[in-house]
Design a protein around this motif. Structure first.
Motif, PDB file in Angstrom:
ATOM      1  N   PRO A  74      51.351  -5.068   8.647  1.00  0.00           N
ATOM      2  CA  PRO A  74      50.262  -4.104   8.754  1.00  0.00           C
ATOM      3  C   PRO A  74      48.791  -4.978   8.562  1.00  0.00           C
ATOM      4  O   PRO A  74      48.751  -6.106   7.923  1.00  0.00           O
ATOM      5  N   HIS A  75      47.962  -4.515   9.340  1.00  0.00           N
ATOM      6  CA  HIS A  75      46.581  -5.197   9.531  1.00  0.00           C
ATOM      7  C   HIS A  75      46.457  -6.548  10.128  1.00  0.00           C
ATOM      8  O   HIS A  75      45.306  -7.097  10.252  1.00  0.00           O
ATOM      9  N   GLU A  76      47.660  -7.111  10.663  1.00  0.00           N
ATOM     10  CA  GLU A  76      47.525  -8.279  11.457  1.00  0.00           C
ATOM     11  C   GLU A  76      47.120  -8.357  12.721  1.00  0.00           C
ATOM     12  O   GLU A  76      46.785  -9.323  13.417  1.00  0.00           O
ATOM     13  N   GLN A  77      46.593  -6.895  13.283  1.00  0.00           N
ATOM     14  CA  GLN A  77      46.083  -7.020  14.439  1.00  0.00           C
ATOM     15  C   GLN A  77      44.704  -6.829  14.508  1.00  0.00           C
ATOM     16  O   GLN A  77      43.752  -6.806  15.545  1.00  0.00           O
ATOM     17  N   LYS A  78      44.066  -6.829  13.309  1.00  0.00           N
ATOM     18  CA  LYS A  78      42.516  -6.395  13.087  1.00  0.00           C
ATOM     19  C   LYS A  78      41.696  -7.959  12.918  1.00  0.00           C
ATOM     20  O   LYS A  78      42.313  -8.595  12.400  1.00  0.00           O
ATOM     21  N   MET A  79      40.521  -7.810  13.267  1.00  0.00           N
ATOM     22  CA  MET A  79      39.904  -9.071  13.462  1.00  0.00           C
ATOM     23  C   MET A  79      38.980  -9.196  12.094  1.00  0.00           C
ATOM     24  O   MET A  79      38.658  -8.299  11.505  1.00  0.00           O
ATOM     25  N   SER A  80      38.934 -10.491  11.521  1.00  0.00           N
ATOM     26  CA  SER A  80      38.367 -10.824  10.254  1.00  0.00           C
ATOM     27  C   SER A  80      37.811 -12.306  10.533  1.00  0.00           C
ATOM     28  O   SER A  80      37.972 -12.703  11.494  1.00  0.00           O
ATOM     29  N   VAL A  81      37.285 -12.695   9.333  1.00  0.00           N
ATOM     30  CA  VAL A  81      36.740 -14.212   9.063  1.00  0.00           C
ATOM     31  C   VAL A  81      38.079 -14.937   8.682  1.00  0.00           C
ATOM     32  O   VAL A  81      38.244 -14.744   7.417  1.00  0.00           O
ATOM     33  N   LEU A  82      38.392 -15.829   9.243  1.00  0.00           N
ATOM     34  CA  LEU A  82      39.647 -16.810   8.800  1.00  0.00           C
ATOM     35  C   LEU A  82      39.121 -18.261   8.530  1.00  0.00           C
ATOM     36  O   LEU A  82      38.376 -18.667   9.255  1.00  0.00           O
ATOM     37  N   ASN A  83      39.767 -18.597   7.432  1.00  0.00           N
ATOM     38  CA  ASN A  83      39.197 -20.044   6.953  1.00  0.00           C
ATOM     39  C   ASN A  83      40.373 -21.051   7.033  1.00  0.00           C
ATOM     40  O   ASN A  83      41.646 -20.406   6.188  1.00  0.00           O
ATOM     41  N   PHE A  84      40.524 -21.970   7.387  1.00  0.00           N
ATOM     42  CA  PHE A  84      41.586 -22.986   7.734  1.00  0.00           C
ATOM     43  C   PHE A  84      41.175 -24.234   6.933  1.00  0.00           C
ATOM     44  O   PHE A  84      40.088 -24.728   6.940  1.00  0.00           O
ATOM     45  N   LEU A  85      42.026 -24.823   6.135  1.00  0.00           N
ATOM     46  CA  LEU A  85      41.865 -26.052   5.403  1.00  0.00           C
ATOM     47  C   LEU A  85      42.732 -27.365   6.405  1.00  0.00           C
ATOM     48  O   LEU A  85      44.035 -26.964   6.497  1.00  0.00           O
TER      49      LEU A  85
END
Length: 807
Positions: free
Chosen positions: A589-600
């Protein structure tokens, strides 16, 4: 009477100290006056286990873990589980797959079935051992196919060259696989029989030493006879499986067969029927599926066709397990290739089905507004009349069209003050190029059609010149990276524009670490399009807890099913017909929605080219891949994080982009596309968080030089060039490179000189600095389409960093 005449103590009566109740160290015990309240012990701690019981409990836990591992081994490749998927990966150009596959197929009492979907793939059924395998071949140069197959493979079989092991393309492929997550693997070395016995032993020792760095304590399996292939198969089926977190919590399958049914409206979009074995978790028909490399889609129906790789063809797989579900006959399916016993397992429920909406549609009228009064309307009309100007317009132009016509003077006076304003060198070059193009187009408007062009006869010279232009651009990037290392965040104060106008979006901070900064302040319009969690970690824990409890209903692991995927473009079927793997992942659930992702991420040691922030990069995050232009920032525990202009080779950085939500853990690979179409691996890491409130701060440093030095004061110049700028930045604290701190006292003259007070006497070689800060946000550059890479070849024209000379 006795009570009335009782003695009352006077003011001089001795007052003794209160009794201290023993040697208690805690403050709560001292406040309680020595009485320690009885703690309510939890029920599980009331009964302490004896030594024998503790030993029995540890033995039971150890036995349960051992049984779980054995059950996993037995289910993989068995009658009730999915076939053991083995990806045969050739790591050297001289390695041949034909002999290897022929040896694997020559097993006693084994049935070989060719795979129709992929060239060179086959299934191996062994009823005597009650095992079944699916073998798929991949070349190290086909990067996307290798990474997609490794996402779903149970085991990887690396085919090495008996002399060199692997070449440069194989090394690049191994780097990508280790960064993405390596499943169980085995190393096989076919060939080498033409060498003499003594040289054969030396070559084997040399190869073992060469692979020790990549695969410590790995065993090399020779693959020249049927007996050696049997040993290899036994090792593949009995070795412990390595788990990849991002796929163990999601249902996934590799397409065994596919069929495309065009829709009634258009032949370019239709329903894709994908058949394969469910792996990982139970697949729910109401959840979305992600086709790797193509996007997210909805599922309308799940069928249960007969298992094509059944060990016992008389037993139809899935009938026994699907008795508790509502099974209907698929009377509407008229496909000739489907047999008559195809069952419909489940159909999607529109009320429970996940939506494909990925962005929030912002309402510009959502904020509270009050209707203006008549006086305010009259003032607005007077202001419009005062600002009205006379503009020359073509005949027949309306007032509305005339309002959009911009004079040349106005256009030149406007100044774009966006986030890219501080890329000083690139912007200047671009403006000069644009102005030259504009001048040439204005001077010769009539000669455009009759323009002649001479073509050089030698094409090699043109290609060489193109390479020289790329080298010049790369040299410029190296110089900018070196300048940023030597003088971090320092910029020159412009002389043609006042500093208070040029840096009007920046602010000063007393302390970068402790000064407050509101994360909801001055958000961009793109933040109205994204989704944000109230508590992301709690949502993630609840989802994973439901997965562990196996509360979802759907197709269980090991079933052979057919998914009816809606509104799929025909290009997906075309790529499958070309032999490329078709991999599906079920979305949480919710994995098709856009947001701000931070990768290390950390810079890959095999790449040394400078990578600037906001350059377009290719991301491989878990089961997704996309293109975006990220921001780089420092990885600290504070609430504010400083922006980095380049990807540093010596430290881990955080990469911030707009992208679909993915629940960690998930690996991430960053690629940069060359001009010839190759993808270079530049950084590897993992998903850190999904947090739009993470504050990325851009720092600017203005520098000045001490002109006259006194005991604790100094006259500083070259930081500003007019008196008003000095007064504007007077509240901001100053610092020097040698550790002094101070502030501006007053301006001197009209050319930017200023008197400054410091906490000690300055040195003549010291530099005075003023820090300014501004919050920056990533650009909305998300693009789910990633072009297919050209087979990778090591670049020999990369300019080493030591050869760059600063001017």
């Amino acid at each position: 009477m006795a009570a009335e005449g009782a003695h009352r103590p006077g003011p001089l009566k001795q007052q003794n100290k209160a009794h201290k109740g023993g040697k208690h160290s805690g403050s709560s015990q001292r406040r309680a006056g020595g009485r320690v309240p009885v703690k309510a012990q939890p029920r599980r701690r009331i009964r302490d286990l004896s030594r024998v019981d503790r030993r029995h409990q540890a033995l039971q836990l150890r036995r349960q873990r051992k049984e779980a591992v054995l059950a996993e081994k037995r289910s993989l490749g068995s009658r009730d589980g999915p076939p053991h998927l083995v990806v045969v990966l050739l790591l050297h150009g001289r390695a041949a797959a034909h002999d290897t596959l022929r040896l694997l197929q020559s097993q006693d009492s084994a049935v070989v079935r060719a795979d129709e979907g992929r060239a060179g793939g086959f299934a191996l059924l062994c009823p005597r051992l009650k095992q079944r395998w699916c073998f798929v071949t991949a070349q190290a140069g086909d990067l996307h196919a290798v990474l997609d197959l490794a996402k779903v493979a149970d085991s990887l079989l690396f085919i090495l060259d008996p002399v060199d092991g692997w070449d440069s393309a194989g090394e690049h492929c191994l780097s990508c696989l280790f960064a993405q997550g390596l499943p169980s693997y085995a190393l096989a070395v076919p060939g080498g029989t033409d060498l003499p016995p003594k040289k054969r032993i030396d070559a084997r020792k040399k190869l073992s030493k060469a692979i020790e760095k990549r695969f410590p304590e790995a065993k090399l399996f020779p693959l020249n006879t049927e007996q050696e292939s049997s040993l290899l198969l036994r090792h593949l089926s009995s070795q412990k499986q390595r788990h990849l977190a991002f796929r163990d919590r999601r249902a996934h399958l590799l397409a065994h067969a596919a069929e495309f049914v065009p829709s009634q409206d258009s032949d370019l979009v239709g329903t894709l029927k994908v058949s394969g074995f469910v792996r990982g978790q139970t697949l729910n028909v109401n959840s979305l599926v992600h086709i790797v490399g193509h996007g997210d889609f909805q599922v309308s129906q799940v069928d249960a066709p007969p298992d094509p790789l059944s060990l016992n063809p008389r037993v139809v797989k899935g009938q026994k397990k699907s008795q508790d579900m509502e099974v209907q006959d698929d009377s509407g399916n008229g496909a000739d290739e489907m047999e008559e016993d195809v069952k419909v397992l489940m159909k999607a429920d529109p009320s429970k089905q996940e939506s494909l909406q990925s962005e929030v549609v912002p309402d510009p009228m959502e904020g509270e507004q009050t209707w203006p009064t008549e006086e305010e309307l009259q003032e607005a009309e007077d202001a419009l009349k005062a600002n009205r100007r006379v503009v020359k317009v073509p005949k027949g132009t309306s007032k509305y069209q005339a309002a959009w016509i911009v004079d040349d003077g106005e256009e030149g006076s406007e100044r774009d003050d966006d986030d890219d304003e501080d890329d000083y060198m690139d912007d200047d070059l671009m403006e000069e190029a644009i102005s030259q193009e504009g001048e040439s187009s204005e001077e010769e408007p009539g000669e455009e059609e009759s323009e002649t062009m001479t073509v050089s006869e030698c094409l090699r010279d043109d290609q060489y010149d193109k390479n020289m232009e790329e080298d010049e651009q790369m040299l410029e990037k190296y110089k900018q990276e070196r300048m940023d290392e030597m003088f971090p965040d320092e910029v020159d104060t412009p002389r043609d524009v006042p500093a208070r106008v040029r840096f009007q979006k920046y602010r000063g901070l007393k302390s970068f670490r402790t000064s407050p900064w509101d994360p909801k302040e001055n958000l961009p319009r793109d933040y109205a399009r994204i989704f944000q969690f109230q508590d992301f970690s709690r949502t993630r824990k609840n989802l994973f807890r439901q997965i562990e409890k196996e509360e979802t209903e759907g197709a269980s692991v090991g079933w052979y099913i057919t998914l009816h995927i809606c509104n799929v473009p025909v290009s997906v079927m075309e790529s499958f017909k070309e032999g490329k793997p078709l991999v599906l992942f079920s979305l949480l659930p919710h994995e098709q929605k856009m947001s701000v992702l931070n990768f290390l991420v950390r810079r890959h040691p095999g790449n040394s080219e400078p990578v600037r922030a906001k350059e377009e990069l290719i991301f491989h995050c878990g089961f997704r891949r996309f293109r975006a232009s990220p921001l780089f920032s420092q990885h600290t525990s504070a609430d504010k994080h400083k922006l980095e202009r380049f990807l540093r080779p010596d430290a881990a950085l955080v990469v911030t982009v707009y992208a679909p939500i993915t629940f960690p853990p998930a690996s991430v690979l960053l690629f940069k596309q060359r001009s010839n179409g190759m993808h270079d691996l530049i950084a590897t890491g993992s998903l850190l968080s999904v947090d739009p409130d993470r504050i990325v701060i851009k720092r600017l440093v203005l520098s000045g030089h001490p002109f006259k030095i006194f005991t604790k004061t100094a006259v500083v110049r070259y930081m500003f060039f007019n008196r008003d700028d000095v007064m504007w930045f007077k509240p901001v604290e100053l610092r020097t490179k040698w550790g002094r701190r101070g502030h501006i006292k007053e301006p001197l003259g009209t050319h930017g000189h200023m008197k400054c007070h410091f906490d000690g006497q300055l040195k003549s070689q010291d530099t005075v600095l003023l820090n300014l800060y501004k919050r920056v946000f990533p650009k909305w550059t998300y693009d789910p389409h990633v072009p297919e890479p050209v087979p990778w070849v090591r670049s020999e024209s990369a300019l080493p960093e030591q050869e760059v000379e600063m001017e």
